[in-house]
Design an enzyme around this catalytic site. Structure first.
Site, PDB file in Angstrom:
ATOM      1  N   GLU A 155      40.623  59.226 -16.854  1.00  0.00           N
ATOM      2  CA  GLU A 155      41.480  58.745 -16.178  1.00  0.00           C
ATOM      3  C   GLU A 155      41.076  57.148 -15.797  1.00  0.00           C
ATOM      4  O   GLU A 155      40.008  56.848 -15.759  1.00  0.00           O
ATOM      5  CB  GLU A 155      41.720  59.365 -14.813  1.00  0.00           C
ATOM      6  CG  GLU A 155      42.612  60.629 -15.120  1.00  0.00           C
ATOM      7  CD  GLU A 155      42.565  61.522 -13.737  1.00  0.00           C
ATOM      8  OE1 GLU A 155      42.787  60.674 -12.428  1.00  0.00           O
ATOM      9  OE2 GLU A 155      42.876  62.689 -13.763  1.00  0.00           O
ATOM     10  N   CYS A 260      38.644  67.108 -12.986  1.00  0.00           N
ATOM     11  CA  CYS A 260      37.953  67.570 -14.318  1.00  0.00           C
ATOM     12  C   CYS A 260      36.586  68.124 -13.983  1.00  0.00           C
ATOM     13  O   CYS A 260      36.354  69.490 -14.012  1.00  0.00           O
ATOM     14  CB  CYS A 260      37.956  66.623 -15.111  1.00  0.00           C
ATOM     15  SG  CYS A 260      39.685  66.048 -15.746  1.00  0.00           S
TER      16      CYS A 260
HETATM   17  C1  UGA Z   1      36.043  63.159 -17.132  1.00  0.00           C
HETATM   18  C2  UGA Z   1      35.556  62.777 -18.620  1.00  0.00           C
HETATM   19  O1  UGA Z   1      34.666  61.948 -18.394  1.00  0.00           O
HETATM   20  C3  UGA Z   1      36.461  62.984 -19.782  1.00  0.00           C
HETATM   21  O2  UGA Z   1      35.778  62.747 -20.887  1.00  0.00           O
HETATM   22  C4  UGA Z   1      37.324  64.203 -19.890  1.00  0.00           C
HETATM   23  O3  UGA Z   1      38.041  64.056 -20.925  1.00  0.00           O
HETATM   24  C5  UGA Z   1      37.903  64.348 -18.436  1.00  0.00           C
HETATM   25  O4  UGA Z   1      37.139  64.318 -17.381  1.00  0.00           O
HETATM   26  C6  UGA Z   1      38.621  65.535 -18.632  1.00  0.00           C
HETATM   27  O5  UGA Z   1      38.107  66.563 -18.750  1.00  0.00           O
HETATM   28  O6  UGA Z   1      40.089  65.372 -18.458  1.00  0.00           O
HETATM   29  P1  UGA Z   1      37.395  61.709 -15.418  1.00  0.00           P
HETATM   30  O7  UGA Z   1      37.290  62.824 -14.668  1.00  0.00           O
HETATM   31  O8  UGA Z   1      38.637  60.966 -15.604  1.00  0.00           O
HETATM   32  O9  UGA Z   1      37.213  62.212 -16.975  1.00  0.00           O
HETATM   33  O10 UGA Z   1      36.463  60.435 -14.814  1.00  0.00           O
HETATM   34  P2  UGA Z   1      34.912  60.186 -15.292  1.00  0.00           P
HETATM   35  O11 UGA Z   1      35.142  58.679 -15.520  1.00  0.00           O
HETATM   36  O12 UGA Z   1      34.335  60.993 -15.766  1.00  0.00           O
HETATM   37  O13 UGA Z   1      34.515  60.338 -13.685  1.00  0.00           O
HETATM   38  C7  UGA Z   1      34.420  61.599 -13.064  1.00  0.00           C
HETATM   39  C8  UGA Z   1      33.716  61.496 -11.654  1.00  0.00           C
HETATM   40  O14 UGA Z   1      32.173  61.110 -11.750  1.00  0.00           O
HETATM   41  C9  UGA Z   1      34.335  60.171 -10.720  1.00  0.00           C
HETATM   42  O15 UGA Z   1      34.341  60.941  -9.404  1.00  0.00           O
HETATM   43  C10 UGA Z   1      33.249  59.063 -10.925  1.00  0.00           C
HETATM   44  O16 UGA Z   1      33.082  58.436  -9.810  1.00  0.00           O
HETATM   45  C11 UGA Z   1      31.921  59.905 -10.967  1.00  0.00           C
HETATM   46  N1  UGA Z   1      30.753  59.175 -11.482  1.00  0.00           N
HETATM   47  C12 UGA Z   1      31.128  58.908 -12.749  1.00  0.00           C
HETATM   48  C13 UGA Z   1      29.498  58.959 -10.737  1.00  0.00           C
HETATM   49  O17 UGA Z   1      29.527  59.364  -9.756  1.00  0.00           O
HETATM   50  N2  UGA Z   1      28.508  58.379 -11.557  1.00  0.00           N
HETATM   51  C14 UGA Z   1      28.775  57.976 -12.931  1.00  0.00           C
HETATM   52  O18 UGA Z   1      27.756  57.289 -13.249  1.00  0.00           O
HETATM   53  C15 UGA Z   1      29.888  58.241 -13.425  1.00  0.00           C
END
Ligand code: UGA
Length: 429
Positions: A155, A260
């Site tokens: 997202e 997710c």
């Molecule tokens: C995630 C995956 O990254 C995608 O590849 C996948 O397609 C998607 O889920 C799905 O299954 O539909 P998304 O949930 O949109 O994507 O967002 P991310 O960027 O992965 O972040 C997820 C969470 O992890 C967020 O709350 C973000 O703040 C947190 N995060 C991310 C951290 O706390 N630290 C990080 O280093 C990275």
């Protein structure tokens, strides 16, 4: 090619629109008439950078349409994508009833060879169940193939991720269907991995859980760094330059949220349990993630001593920047905990305030970070929007009653913030 996408949530909508941008004719179907009406009127149901422009362009060029009729979508398409929601049940398992209903409906309307692609995130063996269901309801014995083609878009950058994927996974036992899918995705110039259906299904849960594990790992490190007097950002940088580790997903903070990771990690634990494997590693990943929010609240308590009657300004509600999505966002739990302790809450988010209204009570919504800081006893950062990086920090300091910032996303340099006169607390530094 002629495509039908069933389900216009994040995955379905972005997939359908991007596939039309690649030159295919796409009909996006949803059983929510209001949503379809809005899409017909060019009103986007979600905030996602770049999406609206592509909708306008592809509708204008006659490749993209919206409908509530599965029958219409199935009959005029060669490939049908199932992109419906698989929400968690109370026990953490994925609820597959929408996938089952849609499979049955597709079978009812098939009139020539179809490829049915499962893009929803589903437990391993769902592909077999979809195929069985279609076979059962496919009265005229029409030929078909079922494919698992998991989605990896994030997202906030969903359009970019779909147009520039690291890889495309196609799980199928049919060489005919594999060839058609390879053709469909060839304009993207990405590596295409052809596997059996079950492996493709596992790749999705394994990838999301691995990324969640990286986040919990770095959050565990953040706790050690805080106790030892080290800096987790430097530790992540030092680890991340090792190509085998990589810097991505090593940002310590409030833990993962969204629609997710929390759902997929607990679903994968359940899948493993059903297969008689106790996935202890992932259980710990979940536990660290829950703990991380609690520790942050403790940090606010330490900084403010007594929360009761304090006014706290909150910057950021969405679970991550560049989205209006607040599903499983740390902000909801953290605001709730602070309100229970008697705090008055002011909030600002560039996109997510409308969605947050259904989940928050008794907070006041502000126009910008300055109104949020005005008269507050402390400012708390919960989402790392770029807009916050560009704030006039000296103005913020003057507006706050006490110059306290507690930053759950490590947006600023602690030394710089102290030099500007802030009491600045962040995570793992
Ligand atoms: C995630 C995956 O990254 C995608 O590849 C996948 O397609 C998607 O889920 C799905 O299954 O539909 P998304 O949930 O949109 O994507 O967002 P991310 O960027 O992965 O972040 C997820 C969470 O992890 C967020 O709350 C973000 O703040 C947190 N995060 C991310 C951290 O706390 N630290 C990080 O280093 C990275």
């Amino acid at each position: 090619m002629k495509l039908c996408v069933i389900g216009t949530g994040y995955v379905g909508l972005v997939t359908g629109i991007c596939l039309s941008e690649l030159g295919n004719t796409v009909i996006c179907v949803d059983n929510d008439p209001k949503k379809i009406e809005k899409l017909k009127d060019n009103i986007m149901p979600i905030y996602e950078p770049g999406l609206e422009e592509l909708v306008l362009k592809n509708k204008r060029e006659g490749r993209l349409s919206f409908s509530i009729s599965i029958s219409e979508g199935v009959k005029q398409s060669d490939i049908i994508f199932i992109c419906v929601a698989t929400p968690p049940k109370a026990n953490g398992e994925a609820d597959l009833s929408a996938v089952a209903n849609v499979s049955r409906e597709i079978a009812n309307h098939m009139d020539s060879y179809k490829i049915i692609v499962d893009k929803s995130t589903v437990p391993v063996e769902t592909g077999d169940k979809v195929a069985e269901t279609i076979k059962r309801y496919n009265k005229h014995n029409i030929n078909f193939d079922v494919i698992s083609n998991p989605e990896f878009m994030r997202e906030g950058s969903a359009v970019h991720d779909t147009m520039h994927p690291d890889r495309i996974v196609v799980g199928t036992n049919s060489p005919r269907a594999a060839k058609i899918m390879q053709e469909l995705y060839s304009p993207l110039n990405a590596p295409i991995i052809i596997t059996d259906i079950k492996s493709a299904e596992i790749i999705k849960h394994a990838s999301n859980s691995f990324l969640a594990m990286k986040i919990s790992y770095v959050n565990a490190l953040a706790n050690i760094c805080e106790r030892a007097g080290a800096d987790v950002v430097k530790v992540a940088e030092g680890m991340g330059l090792d190509k085998r580790i990589g810097r991505a997903f090593l940002d310590a903070g409030l833990g993962y949220g969204g629609s997710c990771f929390p759902k997929d990690v607990s679903a994968f634990i359940k899948i493993a349990e059903k297969l008689n494997y106790d996935f202890k590693l992932l259980k710990t990943v979940e536990e660290i993630n829950t703990q991380q929010r609690k520790q942050f609240i403790k940090k606010v308590e330490d900084a403010l001593w007594v929360i009761n009657d304090k006014t706290i300004g909150i910057l950021g509600l969405s679970f991550k920047p560049n989205t209006d999505d607040i599903r499983s966002a740390p902000s909801i739990d953290i605001i709730d905990a602070l309100q229970k302790e008697g705090a008055g809450i002011k909030v600002y988010d560039p996109q997510a305030m409308e969605n947050a209204k259904a989940h928050l009570n008794g907070v006041s919504y502000c126009r910008d970070p300055y109104e949020t800081a005005d008269g507050a006893d402390a400012l708390i950062i919960l989402t790392e929007w770029d807009e916050f990086r560009q704030m006039d920090l000296d103005r913020i300091r003057r507006l706050l009653t006490h110059p306290i910032i507690i930053d759950g996303r490590n947006m600023f340099d602690p030394k710089d913030m102290e030099a500007r006169g802030f009491v600045y607390k962040s995570v793992g530094r």
